[in-house]
Design an enzyme around this catalytic site. Structure first.
Site, PDB file in Angstrom:
ATOM      1  N   ARG A   1      11.538  47.349  33.924  1.00 48.60           N
ATOM      2  CA  ARG A   1      11.748  46.245  32.978  1.00 48.60           C
ATOM      3  C   ARG A   1      11.526  44.940  33.722  1.00 48.60           C
ATOM      4  O   ARG A   1      12.157  44.661  34.737  1.00 48.60           O
ATOM      5  CB  ARG A   1      13.132  46.308  32.341  1.00 48.60           C
ATOM      6  CG  ARG A   1      14.311  46.204  33.275  1.00 48.60           C
ATOM      7  CD  ARG A   1      15.602  45.945  32.468  1.00 48.60           C
ATOM      8  NE  ARG A   1      16.801  46.151  33.249  1.00 48.60           N
ATOM      9  CZ  ARG A   1      17.375  45.229  34.019  1.00 48.60           C
ATOM     10  NH1 ARG A   1      16.820  44.028  34.128  1.00 48.60           N
ATOM     11  NH2 ARG A   1      18.479  45.511  34.680  1.00 48.60           N
TER      12      ARG A   1
ATOM     13  N   HIS B   1      18.335  42.592  31.823  1.00 46.94           N
ATOM     14  CA  HIS B   1      18.855  43.743  31.091  1.00 46.94           C
ATOM     15  C   HIS B   1      19.026  43.378  29.613  1.00 46.94           C
ATOM     16  O   HIS B   1      18.612  44.119  28.724  1.00 46.94           O
ATOM     17  CB  HIS B   1      20.192  44.186  31.689  1.00 46.94           C
ATOM     18  CG  HIS B   1      20.875  45.261  30.924  1.00 46.94           C
ATOM     19  ND1 HIS B   1      20.417  46.568  30.905  1.00 46.94           N
ATOM     20  CD2 HIS B   1      21.969  45.239  30.134  1.00 46.94           C
ATOM     21  CE1 HIS B   1      21.212  47.300  30.141  1.00 46.94           C
ATOM     22  NE2 HIS B   1      22.159  46.521  29.654  1.00 46.94           N
TER      23      HIS B   1
ATOM     24  N   TYR C   1      20.636  40.115  41.411  1.00 47.59           N
ATOM     25  CA  TYR C   1      20.690  41.435  42.043  1.00 47.59           C
ATOM     26  C   TYR C   1      19.340  42.040  42.405  1.00 47.59           C
ATOM     27  O   TYR C   1      19.298  43.120  42.979  1.00 47.59           O
ATOM     28  CB  TYR C   1      21.452  42.419  41.143  1.00 47.59           C
ATOM     29  CG  TYR C   1      20.919  42.556  39.724  1.00 47.59           C
ATOM     30  CD1 TYR C   1      19.827  43.374  39.432  1.00 47.59           C
ATOM     31  CD2 TYR C   1      21.511  41.871  38.670  1.00 47.59           C
ATOM     32  CE1 TYR C   1      19.348  43.505  38.140  1.00 47.59           C
ATOM     33  CE2 TYR C   1      21.035  42.001  37.370  1.00 47.59           C
ATOM     34  CZ  TYR C   1      19.955  42.815  37.105  1.00 47.59           C
ATOM     35  OH  TYR C   1      19.476  42.938  35.826  1.00 47.59           O
TER      36      TYR C   1
END
Length: 366
Positions: free
Chosen positions: A258, A262, A271
């Protein structure tokens, strides 16, 4: 378990430049179908971009982007019959696009539960937000198909994070024991929110988990739409009519990525490294498929411009129609339970009294 894409052992039809790795592996699809597949991938990407834009304007709730996963979603859905059931998590907008994206789907993301109803006529199960809860439902639906002998398969999409849930184990175990016509399609995009896939499992791959449940496991290049079509087609055919030594269910692991967050409530820069994202964008499924179509004479600049213009018009019409759906504040009670428990009946009565006194305008924001 970080994917070494260069040396990964998975099914692939097109390399990163859109060149077939084996001419004999190209699926037998006519030119019109291949161009339709490309259009739907473009439509999925553009819808994704517009939805994020609308969310940033405050006109849409939290949204899960699918950019980077169009090849897995569209390619796998093209392998299905129109009456095969699709059960998806919340990121597989490409599957809905193939079944004809309309204003109802976008209206759901705008907060109207009625939008889910438009999916049923397309054999798409209502959107699932909770992680992996829809997997047992998929097995139940496919088991019912087997018992009735109606020749339908159920294809259930989920992410790598869902494989850490008990529902995944229960669904896989039941499907293996009762030999149900279920295709488990795991979109392994590398991250479950901020949790990397190597922290999800000690297995070398997700596909190999299938062996524990007595079913076939296949790992595929999720950035390659033709490979995703091929493995899903084989899995669906096996689900419908397995050979004597085969089982019906299959676990497919599509290795993909992706590009975005998210959801629109997430900040992926916290992250993960932007260099990682850019490496995966070099394998973009749209660019790869377009290169294949151009190389084989199926796509040129004029046709591409025509497709893109049609995609923009389609999405614009969907956005315009969805914006016209009127909010009904009282409907928030309609879909929580089949029969409202006493406490909620009391709340509903109180809320309706307030609506009567102050009107819908007090609860509807333009």
């Amino acid at each position: 378990m970080t994917v070494d894409y260069e040396d990964a052992d998975f099914v692939r039809v097109l390399d990163e430049d859109g060149v077939p790795v084996d001419e004999d592996a190209i699926p037998d699809l006519d030119d019109g179908t291949l161009l339709d597949m490309y259009r739907d991938m473009r439509l999925t990407r553009h819808f994704d971009e517009r939805a994020i834009n609308i969310q940033r304007q405050g006109r849409l709730g939290t949204f899960a982007s699918c950019a980077g996963q169009e090849g897995a979603q569209v390619g796998s859905t093209y392998a299905l019959a129109d009456d095969d059931w699709i059960l998806y998590q919340y990121r597989e907008h490409g599957a809905v696009v193939v079944r004809d994206l309309d204003a109802g789907y976008l209206s759901y993301w705008m907060g109207h539960e009625s939008g889910n109803a438009t999916l049923a006529d397309k054999h798409v199960f209502p959107l699932n937000i909770t992680i992996a809860d829809h997997l047992p439902h998929a097995v139940g639906m496919s088991w019912a198909s087997k018992l009735k002998g109606d020749d339908r398969a159920a294809v259930v999409h989920f992410g790598d994070g869902a494989t850490s849930e008990g529902d995944f184990h229960e669904a896989m175990n039941f499907a293996g024991v009762f030999d149900t016509p279920t295709v488990f399609f795991c979109n392994n995009n590398g991250w479950a929110i901020s949790h990397p896939v190597e922290r999800q499992t000690a297995s070398d791959t997700i596909a190999e988990k299938a062996a524990a449940y007595g079913m076939e496991g296949v790992r595929v290049d999720g950035m390659d739409p033709l490979a995703c079509y091929t493995v899903t087609k084989e899995a669906v055919e096996r689900a419908r009519d397995p050979d004597d030594d085969e089982t019906r269910p299959t676990l497919i692991e599509a290795v993909t990525y992706r590009y975005g967050a998210h959801t629109t409530a997430d900040d992926p820069t916290v992250y993960r490294d932007e260099e990682e994202v850019e490496r995966w964008k070099d394998r973009d499924p749209l660019d790869r498929f377009a290169a294949f179509l151009r190389r084989t004479g199926r796509l040129d600049d004029d046709r591409d411009d025509e497709i893109r213009a049609g995609v923009e018009d389609h999405v614009a019409a969907v956005v315009e129609a969805a914006a016209e759906v009127e909010a009904d504040p009282a409907s928030m009670f309609d879909h929580a339970y089949g029969d409202l428990p006493p406490a909620l009946r009391q709340q509903r009565a109180g809320f309706l009294d307030i609506l009567d006194r102050y009107g819908d305008e007090a609860f509807v924001r333009d």
